[in-house]
Design a protein around this motif. Structure first.
Motif, short mmCIF file in Angstrom:
data_model
loop_
_atom_site.label_atom_id
_atom_site.label_comp_id
_atom_site.label_asym_id
_atom_site.label_seq_id
_atom_site.Cartn_x
_atom_site.Cartn_y
_atom_site.Cartn_z
N LYS A 190 45.76 6.39 79.96
CA LYS A 190 45.64 5.50 78.55
C LYS A 190 45.60 4.26 78.78
N ASP A 191 46.20 3.85 80.05
CA ASP A 191 46.34 2.24 80.25
C ASP A 191 45.04 2.04 81.05
N GLN B 185 41.97 3.70 80.92
CA GLN B 185 41.13 3.59 79.72
C GLN B 185 41.06 2.43 78.75
N ASP B 186 42.29 2.01 78.54
CA ASP B 186 42.51 0.84 77.42
C ASP B 186 42.33 -0.58 78.19
N VAL C 230 44.95 -1.73 80.31
CA VAL C 230 46.16 -2.69 79.93
C VAL C 230 46.95 -2.85 81.28
#
Length: 86
Positions: A56-57, A59-60, A62
């Protein structure tokens, strides 16, 4: 703070899950984009959560993943240093 060691890896580094009360600090650091999942040994705690948080990180974008393609993992840097003999 408490550390649960689960043994050395192939480089004889001490591997552990850090806990602050009931908080898995390893997972928190990965989820905030401050660390990547260590793949030099089998996972022992929160394996699925660690992988999902890292994905998720990325992809985003972060934390460290905001660097995109210019991000170099510690493993990649070590490999480059050995290859060049630095």
């Amino acid at each position: 703070m408490r550390a649960e060691s689960y043994g050395p890896d192939q480089f004889k580094w001490v591997l552990a899950v850090l806990w602050d009360g009931s908080v898995n600090v390893n997972l928190l650091m990965v989820a905030m984009g401050y660390a990547e999942v260590y793949r030099g040994a089998p996972c022992h705690v929160s394996c699925r959560e660690l992988e999902q948080a890292e994905a998720k990180d990325k992809q985003d974008r972060v934390g460290m993943w905001a660097q995109g393609a210019s991000y170099k993992s510690p493993a990649a840097l070590r490999k480059r240093m050995r290859v060049r003999g630095d």
